[in-house]
Design a protein around this motif. Structure first.
Motif, PDB file in Angstrom:
ATOM      1  N   GLY A  90       0.809  -1.217   0.000  1.00  0.00           N
ATOM      2  CA  GLY A  90       0.000   0.000   0.000  1.00  0.00           C
ATOM      3  C   GLY A  90       0.839   1.262   0.000  1.00  0.00           C
ATOM      4  O   GLY A  90       0.467   2.266  -0.615  1.00  0.00           O
ATOM      5  N   SER A  91       1.971   1.229   0.691  1.00  0.00           N
ATOM      6  CA  SER A  91       2.861   2.388   0.695  1.00  0.00           C
ATOM      7  C   SER A  91       3.357   2.692  -0.708  1.00  0.00           C
ATOM      8  O   SER A  91       3.416   3.846  -1.124  1.00  0.00           O
ATOM      9  CB  SER A  91       4.047   2.149   1.623  1.00  0.00           C
ATOM     10  N   LEU A  92       3.683   1.645  -1.436  1.00  0.00           N
ATOM     11  CA  LEU A  92       4.125   1.844  -2.825  1.00  0.00           C
ATOM     12  C   LEU A  92       2.976   2.308  -3.715  1.00  0.00           C
ATOM     13  O   LEU A  92       3.144   3.202  -4.544  1.00  0.00           O
ATOM     14  CB  LEU A  92       4.734   0.550  -3.366  1.00  0.00           C
ATOM     15  N   VAL A  93       1.809   1.714  -3.533  1.00  0.00           N
ATOM     16  CA  VAL A  93       0.635   2.094  -4.321  1.00  0.00           C
ATOM     17  C   VAL A  93       0.297   3.566  -4.088  1.00  0.00           C
ATOM     18  O   VAL A  93       0.084   4.326  -5.040  1.00  0.00           O
ATOM     19  CB  VAL A  93      -0.579   1.195  -3.975  1.00  0.00           C
ATOM     20  N   LEU A  94       0.254   3.977  -2.822  1.00  0.00           N
ATOM     21  CA  LEU A  94      -0.071   5.363  -2.513  1.00  0.00           C
ATOM     22  C   LEU A  94       0.995   6.322  -3.021  1.00  0.00           C
ATOM     23  O   LEU A  94       0.676   7.417  -3.499  1.00  0.00           O
ATOM     24  CB  LEU A  94      -0.264   5.544  -1.011  1.00  0.00           C
ATOM     25  N   THR A  95       2.234   5.915  -2.930  1.00  0.00           N
ATOM     26  CA  THR A  95       3.311   6.783  -3.393  1.00  0.00           C
ATOM     27  C   THR A  95       3.212   7.019  -4.896  1.00  0.00           C
ATOM     28  O   THR A  95       3.340   8.152  -5.358  1.00  0.00           O
ATOM     29  CB  THR A  95       4.679   6.181  -3.024  1.00  0.00           C
ATOM     30  N   VAL A  96       2.973   5.967  -5.648  1.00  0.00           N
ATOM     31  CA  VAL A  96       2.878   6.126  -7.103  1.00  0.00           C
ATOM     32  C   VAL A  96       1.598   6.870  -7.476  1.00  0.00           C
ATOM     33  O   VAL A  96       1.630   7.840  -8.235  1.00  0.00           O
ATOM     34  CB  VAL A  96       2.942   4.753  -7.815  1.00  0.00           C
ATOM     35  N   SER A  97       0.467   6.439  -6.936  1.00  0.00           N
ATOM     36  CA  SER A  97      -0.811   7.002  -7.365  1.00  0.00           C
ATOM     37  C   SER A  97      -1.126   8.368  -6.768  1.00  0.00           C
ATOM     38  O   SER A  97      -1.747   9.194  -7.432  1.00  0.00           O
ATOM     39  CB  SER A  97      -1.948   6.027  -7.061  1.00  0.00           C
ATOM     40  N   CYS A  98      -0.706   8.612  -5.538  1.00  0.00           N
ATOM     41  CA  CYS A  98      -1.089   9.856  -4.863  1.00  0.00           C
ATOM     42  C   CYS A  98       0.012  10.909  -4.845  1.00  0.00           C
ATOM     43  O   CYS A  98      -0.272  12.083  -4.594  1.00  0.00           O
ATOM     44  CB  CYS A  98      -1.509   9.572  -3.429  1.00  0.00           C
ATOM     45  N   LEU A  99       1.244  10.517  -5.071  1.00  0.00           N
ATOM     46  CA  LEU A  99       2.332  11.491  -5.057  1.00  0.00           C
ATOM     47  C   LEU A  99       3.004  11.616  -6.424  1.00  0.00           C
ATOM     48  O   LEU A  99       3.116  12.718  -6.954  1.00  0.00           O
ATOM     49  CB  LEU A  99       3.353  11.134  -3.975  1.00  0.00           C
ATOM     50  N   PHE A 100       3.442  10.500  -7.003  1.00  0.00           N
ATOM     51  CA  PHE A 100       4.146  10.593  -8.282  1.00  0.00           C
ATOM     52  C   PHE A 100       3.241  11.145  -9.391  1.00  0.00           C
ATOM     53  O   PHE A 100       3.594  12.116 -10.061  1.00  0.00           O
ATOM     54  CB  PHE A 100       4.727   9.244  -8.712  1.00  0.00           C
ATOM     55  N   VAL A 101       2.093  10.540  -9.607  1.00  0.00           N
ATOM     56  CA  VAL A 101       1.227  10.947 -10.717  1.00  0.00           C
ATOM     57  C   VAL A 101       0.754  12.397 -10.564  1.00  0.00           C
ATOM     58  O   VAL A 101       0.942  13.209 -11.480  1.00  0.00           O
ATOM     59  CB  VAL A 101       0.035   9.970 -10.893  1.00  0.00           C
ATOM     60  N   PRO A 102       0.171  12.799  -9.413  1.00  0.00           N
ATOM     61  CA  PRO A 102      -0.242  14.202  -9.284  1.00  0.00           C
ATOM     62  C   PRO A 102       0.934  15.182  -9.368  1.00  0.00           C
ATOM     63  O   PRO A 102       0.804  16.248  -9.959  1.00  0.00           O
ATOM     64  CB  PRO A 102      -0.907  14.272  -7.914  1.00  0.00           C
ATOM     65  N   ASN A 103       2.090  14.813  -8.783  1.00  0.00           N
ATOM     66  CA  ASN A 103       3.236  15.711  -8.855  1.00  0.00           C
ATOM     67  C   ASN A 103       3.796  15.796 -10.269  1.00  0.00           C
ATOM     68  O   ASN A 103       4.248  16.859 -10.690  1.00  0.00           O
ATOM     69  CB  ASN A 103       4.330  15.292  -7.871  1.00  0.00           C
ATOM     70  N   ALA A 104       3.787  14.698 -11.005  1.00  0.00           N
ATOM     71  CA  ALA A 104       4.235  14.742 -12.397  1.00  0.00           C
ATOM     72  C   ALA A 104       3.359  15.703 -13.198  1.00  0.00           C
ATOM     73  O   ALA A 104       3.860  16.504 -13.997  1.00  0.00           O
ATOM     74  CB  ALA A 104       4.204  13.342 -13.009  1.00  0.00           C
ATOM     75  N   ILE A 105       2.061  15.641 -12.959  1.00  0.00           N
ATOM     76  CA  ILE A 105       1.139  16.552 -13.645  1.00  0.00           C
ATOM     77  C   ILE A 105       1.386  17.990 -13.197  1.00  0.00           C
ATOM     78  O   ILE A 105       1.528  18.904 -14.023  1.00  0.00           O
ATOM     79  CB  ILE A 105      -0.322  16.133 -13.390  1.00  0.00           C
ATOM     80  N   ALA A 106       1.439  18.215 -11.884  1.00  0.00           N
ATOM     81  CA  ALA A 106       1.590  19.577 -11.357  1.00  0.00           C
ATOM     82  C   ALA A 106       2.908  20.221 -11.778  1.00  0.00           C
ATOM     83  O   ALA A 106       2.934  21.382 -12.211  1.00  0.00           O
ATOM     84  CB  ALA A 106       1.485  19.559  -9.832  1.00  0.00           C
TER      85      ALA A 106
END
Length: 190
Positions: free
Chosen positions: A71-87
């Protein structure tokens, strides 16, 4: 059901809430140049708050220890990497220079030659602060010149946020999901 699918199905509410918060933060950054510290911690705060909620309610007890790690990896990719890549991509292409993408050109003009001569980033920052007589407010690299450079910069920053995100999610997942769910299972088996 695989561990990954099981983990994603349990953490969907966290992912959706984090996406809404990340989208709200991006809109706020587009509308104002005055983001406060609270805005900077938004998605991290959502993860910690929802994990804390789970500590009291047992909402994520079904994850177990393996699920906490996955879950830590899932949240990191989906909630931090993807939104930050967009932002950060939006910030690069729009040329933003405020909030989490603030860059001080005066400091950079001093730091770049020092780093090219072999000085480390932190030493160069200290030297430029000494020369200019003020601290360096820079939080991200300057806007790149080419489209490929802008995308590379955004992806690099988003990837670096994953390091902190994994540590953050593991820390709060262990404290607020793993330990309380283990205690509840042991009490229930007595």
């Amino acid at each position: 059901m695989s561990t990954l699918r099981h983990t994603i199905s349990i953490l969907k509410p966290v992912i959706f809430v984090a996406w809404v918060v990340a989208a709200g933060r991006l809109v706020a950054e587009a509308c104002t140049t005055d983001m406060n510290f609270l805005g900077m911690l938004s998605v991290y705060g959502v993860i910690a708050f929802l994990f804390l909620y789970s500590a009291f309610t047992g909402a994520f007890d079904a994850l177990g220890w393996k699920g906490v790690f996955v879950g830590s990896l899932v949240l990191t990719v989906s909630c931090l990497f993807v939104p930050n890549a967009i932002a950060y991509s939006v910030a690069q292409f729009r040329g933003w220079n405020h909030g989490r993408v603030q860059h001080d050109a005066e400091h950079y003009a001093i730091q770049k030659p020092l780093m090219d001569q072999g000085m480390g980033l932190f030493e160069a920052k200290a030297e430029s602060a000494k020369i200019l007589g003020r601290p360096d407010p820079t939080r991200s690299p300057p806007v790149a010149d080419t489209a490929a450079g802008k995308i590379k910069t955004a992806m690099t920053i988003a990837a670096l946020t994953m390091i902190g995100g994994v540590v953050w999610s593991l820390l709060w997942g262990t404290l607020f999901i793993g330990i309380p769910s283990t205690i509840r299972r042991r009490r229930a088996s007595r």
